[in-house]
Design a protein around this motif. Structure first.
Motif, short mmCIF file in Angstrom:
data_model
loop_
_atom_site.label_atom_id
_atom_site.label_comp_id
_atom_site.label_asym_id
_atom_site.label_seq_id
_atom_site.Cartn_x
_atom_site.Cartn_y
_atom_site.Cartn_z
N GLU A 119 0.83 -1.20 0.00
CA GLU A 119 0.00 0.00 0.00
C GLU A 119 0.86 1.26 0.00
N ARG A 143 1.76 1.75 -3.50
CA ARG A 143 0.59 2.19 -4.27
C ARG A 143 0.32 3.68 -4.05
N SER A 175 2.14 0.64 -9.83
CA SER A 175 1.12 -0.33 -10.24
C SER A 175 1.02 -1.43 -9.19
N PRO A 176 -0.09 -2.17 -9.15
CA PRO A 176 -0.21 -3.28 -8.19
C PRO A 176 0.94 -4.29 -8.33
N ALA A 192 4.19 -2.83 -6.97
CA ALA A 192 4.12 -2.81 -5.51
C ALA A 192 4.43 -4.19 -4.93
#
Length: 199
Positions: free
Chosen positions: A78, A81, A86-87, A90
């Protein structure tokens, strides 16, 4: 419900918490009942009031380690993020981080234990396989929608393998270089084109 039940549950939780750290730090073979009970501040004789066997304790310990490791992973992801990552970036940056390299005791149990899993009892092998599937499912969630079938397996294998190799080399420049090269390889292969700029 008796008055002793909450206390017994708290004691049980303490044992599991201690064992969850110990199994990641020492491996399956390094976790002894007497040592766990001592570290938890309890007598050896009280163990069987909580678990029918050492393996039963280890199953719960690996499950707890997985939950704790996932929560820590998501918290650190998080932070990436919030910086616009980007997910997938991360996930990769968090899993293949210097903190994870040196933080075996609080990290992902798959990277700590996977090489030992095939040599365990059927009960522990199944528990370990569940953690592996869980990690692959987590990776699958963060891959781009157009990732090819099987990409989650490849990415998970690279994450776990790179971290194990880096730990084998040590928490030093050589180990950190392995992580950096694996991060670059994964992100150049799987991150969407428009999101590849450094964060």
């Amino acid at each position: 419900m008796s008055r002793s039940t909450p206390r017994k549950e708290q004691t049980h939780e303490r044992i599991v918490e201690v064992a969850a750290r110990a199994v990641r730090r020492e491996g399956y073979a390094g976790v002894g009942v007497a040592d766990i009970m001592k570290e938890a501040g309890l007598t050896h004789g009280g163990f069987y009031a909580h678990f029918p066997s050492r393996d039963a304790m280890l199953v719960e310990a690996v499950e707890r380690a997985g939950q704790d490791g996932a929560a820590r992973l998501m918290q650190r992801m998080e932070q990436w993020r919030e910086q616009g990552a980007s997910p997938l970036r991360a996930l990769v940056e968090t899993y293949l981080s210097e903190a994870h390299l040196g933080g075996c005791e609080g990290g992902c149990p798959v990277s700590s234990l996977v090489s030992e899993m095939p040599r365990q009892s059927p009960q522990l092998r199944e528990s370990g396989a569940g953690r592996v599937r869980g990690l692959m499912n987590l990776v699958r969630r963060f891959l781009p929608a157009d990732a090819r079938p099987g990409a989650a397996t490849a990415v998970t294998s690279t994450l776990v393998g790179a971290l194990q190799l880096a730990r084998a080399l040590g928490d030093n420049a050589e180990g950190r270089a392995v992580l950096a090269e694996a991060r670059q390889a994964l992100l150049s292969r799987y991150e969407p084109e428009g999101e590849r700029a450094p964060h």
